[in-house]
Design a protein around this motif. Structure first.
Motif, PDB file in Angstrom:
ATOM      1  N   HIS A 293      12.185  48.995  17.126  1.00 19.02           N
ATOM      2  CA  HIS A 293      11.018  48.147  16.868  1.00 19.02           C
ATOM      3  C   HIS A 293       9.864  48.939  16.271  1.00 19.02           C
ATOM      4  CE1 HIS A 293      12.850  44.748  18.920  1.00 19.02           C
ATOM      5  NE2 HIS A 293      13.203  45.589  19.896  1.00 19.02           N
ATOM      6  N   SER A 294      10.107  50.095  15.713  1.00 16.37           N
ATOM      7  CA  SER A 294       9.064  50.909  15.107  1.00 16.37           C
ATOM      8  C   SER A 294       9.460  51.250  13.677  1.00 16.37           C
ATOM      9  CB  SER A 294       8.848  52.196  15.922  1.00 16.37           C
ATOM     10  OG  SER A 294      10.026  52.968  15.951  1.00 16.37           O
ATOM     11  N   GLY A 295       8.446  51.535  12.859  1.00 17.20           N
ATOM     12  CA  GLY A 295       8.713  51.890  11.469  1.00 17.20           C
ATOM     13  C   GLY A 295       9.140  50.676  10.649  1.00 17.20           C
ATOM     14  N   GLU A 296      10.156  50.872   9.796  1.00 18.77           N
ATOM     15  CA  GLU A 296      10.654  49.807   8.934  1.00 18.77           C
ATOM     16  C   GLU A 296      11.800  49.029   9.568  1.00 18.77           C
ATOM     17  OE1 GLU A 296      11.715  51.559   5.272  1.00 18.77           O
ATOM     18  OE2 GLU A 296       9.678  52.171   4.733  1.00 18.77           O
ATOM     19  N   ALA A 297      12.170  49.360  10.792  1.00 19.14           N
ATOM     20  CA  ALA A 297      13.287  48.669  11.435  1.00 19.14           C
ATOM     21  C   ALA A 297      13.011  47.180  11.646  1.00 19.14           C
ATOM     22  CB  ALA A 297      13.621  49.345  12.770  1.00 19.14           C
ATOM     23  N   PRO A 298      11.800  46.768  12.094  1.00 19.54           N
ATOM     24  CA  PRO A 298      11.563  45.305  12.233  1.00 19.54           C
ATOM     25  C   PRO A 298      11.659  44.553  10.911  1.00 19.54           C
ATOM     26  CG  PRO A 298       9.932  46.559  13.472  1.00 19.54           C
ATOM     27  CD  PRO A 298      10.669  47.530  12.644  1.00 19.54           C
ATOM     28  N   ALA A 299      11.216  45.170   9.813  1.00 23.49           N
ATOM     29  CA  ALA A 299      11.313  44.503   8.514  1.00 23.49           C
ATOM     30  C   ALA A 299      12.773  44.288   8.120  1.00 23.49           C
ATOM     31  CB  ALA A 299      10.587  45.312   7.442  1.00 23.49           C
ATOM     32  N   VAL A 300      13.617  45.267   8.382  1.00 24.09           N
ATOM     33  CA  VAL A 300      15.045  45.125   8.064  1.00 24.09           C
ATOM     34  C   VAL A 300      15.677  44.037   8.919  1.00 24.09           C
ATOM     35  CG1 VAL A 300      17.252  46.329   8.040  1.00 24.09           C
ATOM     36  CG2 VAL A 300      15.186  47.509   7.302  1.00 24.09           C
ATOM     37  N   GLN A 301      15.266  43.956  10.189  1.00 21.78           N
ATOM     38  CA  GLN A 301      15.816  42.917  11.056  1.00 21.78           C
ATOM     39  C   GLN A 301      15.403  41.524  10.575  1.00 21.78           C
ATOM     40  OE1 GLN A 301      14.589  43.840  15.025  1.00 21.78           O
ATOM     41  NE2 GLN A 301      15.790  45.736  15.147  1.00 21.78           N
ATOM     42  N   LYS A 302      14.132  41.373  10.147  1.00 18.60           N
ATOM     43  CA  LYS A 302      13.690  40.077   9.621  1.00 18.60           C
ATOM     44  C   LYS A 302      14.452  39.706   8.350  1.00 18.60           C
ATOM     45  CE  LYS A 302       8.999  40.401  11.486  1.00 18.60           C
ATOM     46  NZ  LYS A 302       7.539  40.479  11.154  1.00 18.60           N
ATOM     47  N   LEU A 303      14.703  40.709   7.500  1.00 17.65           N
ATOM     48  CA  LEU A 303      15.453  40.443   6.266  1.00 17.65           C
ATOM     49  C   LEU A 303      16.880  40.006   6.567  1.00 17.65           C
ATOM     50  CD1 LEU A 303      15.289  40.526   3.191  1.00 17.65           C
ATOM     51  CD2 LEU A 303      16.016  42.918   3.282  1.00 17.65           C
ATOM     52  N   GLN A 304      17.509  40.648   7.550  1.00 18.37           N
ATOM     53  CA  GLN A 304      18.872  40.281   7.931  1.00 18.37           C
ATOM     54  C   GLN A 304      18.906  38.884   8.545  1.00 18.37           C
ATOM     55  OE1 GLN A 304      21.805  42.274   7.540  1.00 18.37           O
ATOM     56  NE2 GLN A 304      22.693  40.271   7.974  1.00 18.37           N
ATOM     57  N   LEU A 305      17.899  38.557   9.358  1.00 22.18           N
ATOM     58  CA  LEU A 305      17.838  37.225   9.951  1.00 22.18           C
ATOM     59  C   LEU A 305      17.631  36.158   8.877  1.00 22.18           C
ATOM     60  CD1 LEU A 305      17.742  35.539  12.554  1.00 22.18           C
ATOM     61  CD2 LEU A 305      15.286  35.947  12.642  1.00 22.18           C
ATOM     62  N   PHE A 306      16.825  36.455   7.862  1.00 16.12           N
ATOM     63  CA  PHE A 306      16.634  35.507   6.753  1.00 16.12           C
ATOM     64  C   PHE A 306      17.933  35.278   5.993  1.00 16.12           C
ATOM     65  CE2 PHE A 306      15.934  35.250   2.134  1.00 16.12           C
ATOM     66  CZ  PHE A 306      15.376  33.990   2.057  1.00 16.12           C
ATOM     67  N   ALA A 307      18.705  36.345   5.774  1.00 18.50           N
ATOM     68  CA  ALA A 307      19.977  36.202   5.059  1.00 18.50           C
ATOM     69  C   ALA A 307      20.951  35.344   5.855  1.00 18.50           C
ATOM     70  CB  ALA A 307      20.566  37.577   4.774  1.00 18.50           C
ATOM     71  N   TRP A 308      20.989  35.538   7.169  1.00 12.89           N
ATOM     72  CA  TRP A 308      21.903  34.725   7.989  1.00 12.89           C
ATOM     73  C   TRP A 308      21.491  33.254   7.991  1.00 12.89           C
ATOM     74  CZ3 TRP A 308      21.825  38.608  12.639  1.00 12.89           C
ATOM     75  CH2 TRP A 308      22.665  39.687  12.345  1.00 12.89           C
ATOM     76  N   ASN A 309      20.203  32.977   8.123  1.00  7.07           N
ATOM     77  CA  ASN A 309      19.744  31.587   8.122  1.00  7.07           C
ATOM     78  C   ASN A 309      19.977  30.922   6.763  1.00  7.07           C
ATOM     79  OD1 ASN A 309      18.883  31.882  10.761  1.00  7.07           O
ATOM     80  ND2 ASN A 309      16.792  32.441  10.187  1.00  7.07           N
TER      81      ASN A 309
END
Length: 565
Positions: A293-309
């Protein structure tokens, strides 16, 4: 059960008596058997334990055969050895008969002397006599006597380690110098140079190592050496997942509580924080989830969640197949989302209003910095700074009741020594406030005001204004006020009587008793009027004269008359 005697077989009668005695001891009706030390033997001990074998039987009940025999183990100590080189005090000045002829010590003979043989011994020269050795009698046990390392000093083995370390450091330095001389950047060539010592047949010291160990050391140094001409560290070329520096503390050693964060030994991961009472920003290790949850990891998680949705809604978006497309679509989605949010906000404000409540103060004012130093406590109170901290009690403060505007205890009356309300000068607790009228009434009923009014009423109106009161008159007025309004009753405390007035009062009291007047006349006189008139105030001298002349009726000896005199 106590041990039976081994002298012979018991008869039937003796056996029956022994059984009855054992049963009585178990029931507690008979005293327990005693051993040779006077200790009681538990009667519930089985016979196979209480009965001693034939080679240890003493003929008396005992349990000593079940105990470990005690003997002195002081001789079994491994450090109990001779003190080598110890000398017994100062050396003798003259040769003694029976001493060593070589060195002069009396503790050994010439054939046992460990000193260098002298050209002329101490027996003939009588000089340089050696001190006597300390003769020690070391009593060694069985183990200490057969210990081949007994008396060995472990510090001597440190010299062997030091020699090995010196040779290892010199060998490593030599290999590094040979590698640095090369100009090639091929790692295979570097390894060949490291093995050149073995091919040239270098001589080895068999006392400090074998050729196999040196070959392994050469490979180790070649692997650890950096490639020449490149800024590449050979230690970081191979990356292994979740490896740590050997000097760092392992994750599972940070908190040894079994109920703390779970550690997976297979993946070497600990997702939760092992120290829950320490903030993640201050902890040495806050768990693997904190890094996610630090650095660019949350942004990557949001991007992956957007791709799945997006894929679930039928769009052709895949993060691994086309990551650039997914990134662009995610940025476009975020932009449209913000625009839609702004439009919704504007439409709601246009319909219902209330935009003034959403306006915030500028950050320059909210986060403005000044040079005024203010120190706050943990609870937000000002300790030091511009605002002065007020001391507050645990009781409710500034609570006004019964129409009062001040609290109880805000006013003190120095004349009566009482506390009250400052708003109405009332000294009665929980009373109703009367305001300014109460203050005027309290001033009118004060002793000072009453004295002033009485002094003005006594003087006739036709007379001119009196001269200013002297200091003596003020003191008399104070004394009079104390006598009038003090709580001390007449005749109490220290009395200061005028002797001339006291004599007149005694004479007047005797005349009154001769006339037969009653005792309740004092309350019906007036001040300044003669005796017998109404409203008269009793003085201290008159009261003392009354006490001196009254008949003590409660005294049993008052009416006693000595007839024999």
């Amino acid at each position: 059960m106590a041990s039976a005697s081994a002298t012979g077989k018991l008869s039937r009668e003796e056996f029956r008596r022994q059984k009855d005695l054992d049963a009585a001891r178990k029931a507690g009706t008979a005293p327990a058997a005693l051993d040779e030390e006077g200790k009681a033997i538990n009667p519930h001990i089985p016979q196979y334990i209480a009965q001693a074998p034939w080679y240890l039987d003493t003929g008396a009940p005992s349990l000593s055969h079940q105990r470990i025999p005690e003997y002195d183990r002081s001789a079994d100590k491994l450090d109990n050895w001779y003190d080598r080189g110890a000398k017994a005090g100062p050396a003798a000045k003259k040769y003694r008969k029976g001493a060593c002829e070589n060195c002069g010590a009396i503790t050994h003979k010439k054939q046992d002397c460990m000193e260098r043989p002298r050209k002329r011994g101490a027996k003939f020269t009588n000089r340089d006599i050696a001190p006597d050795e300390v003769i020690q009698d070391v009593a060694t046990g069985y183990d200490a006597k057969r210990d081949r390392w007994n008396g060995y000093d472990p510090a001597e083995h440190r010299r062997v380690y030091e020699e090995y370390e010196a040779i290892e450091a010199a060998r490593q330095k030599l290999r590094e110098e040979e590698i640095d001389k090369q100009t090639t950047t091929d790692l295979a060539a570097v390894r060949k140079v490291a093995k050149a010592g073995k091919e040239k047949g270098e001589s080895h010291d068999d006392d400090f190592g074998s050729s196999d160990e040196e070959d392994e050391d050469q490979d180790k140094y070649a692997e650890a050496a950096d490639a020449v001409g490149q800024k590449l560290d050979t230690k970081t070329r191979i990356t292994v997942r979740n490896l740590r520096i050997r000097e760092d503390t392992a994750k599972y050693l940070i908190n040894l509580d079994p109920s703390s964060a779970y550690y997976d030994p297979k993946t070497r991961s600990m997702r939760d924080n092992p120290l829950m009472n320490v903030a993640p920003e201050e902890a040495l290790f806050a768990g693997d989830n904190f890094l996610r949850h630090s650095g660019e990891a949350p942004a990557v998680q949001k991007l992956q969640l957007f791709a799945w949705n997006a894929a679930a809604r039928g769009n052709d978006v895949h993060m691994n197949a086309n990551p650039t497309q997914g990134q662009l679509l995610h940025q476009e989605f975020q932009k449209k989302k913000e625009e839609l949010k702004d439009m919704t906000k504007v439409s709601i404000l246009a319909k219902y209003g209330g935009e003034e409540y959403l306006e915030k103060a500028p950050k320059e004012l909210l986060l403005g910095q000044t040079e005024e130093y203010v120190e706050f406590s943990r609870t937000g109170q000002v300790i030091k700074g511009k605002e002065r901290a007020k001391t507050r009690s645990k009781y409710p403060e500034d609570v006004y009741i019964n129409n009062h505007t001040q609290v109880w205890g805000s006013w003190y009356d120095p004349a009566s020594g009482e506390w009250g309300y400052a708003c109405c000068h009332s000294a009665i607790h929980m009373s109703y406030c009367t305001g300014e009228a109460g203050i005027l009434a309290a001033q009118a009923s004060s002793a000072k005001h009453l004295l002033a009014s009485s002094s003005t009423s006594v003087q006739p109106s036709t007379e001119p204004s009196p001269p200013p009161v002297a200091e003596g008159g003020k003191e008399d007025r104070k004394k009079k006020a104390e006598e009038l309004f003090s709580k001390r009753r007449l005749g109490e405390g220290e009395l200061k009587l005028d002797q001339s007035r006291l004599v007149d009062a005694i004479n007047e009291e005797r005349k009154r008793k001769a006339r037969g007047e009653e005792d309740d006349r004092w309350g019906k006189r007036q001040k300044g009027a003669p005796s017998g008139s109404a409203g008269y105030e009793v003085t201290e001298e008159e009261l003392e004269a009354y006490r001196m002349n009254r008949r003590m009726t409660e005294d049993p000896m008052a009416s006693y008359v000595d007839t024999e005199a």
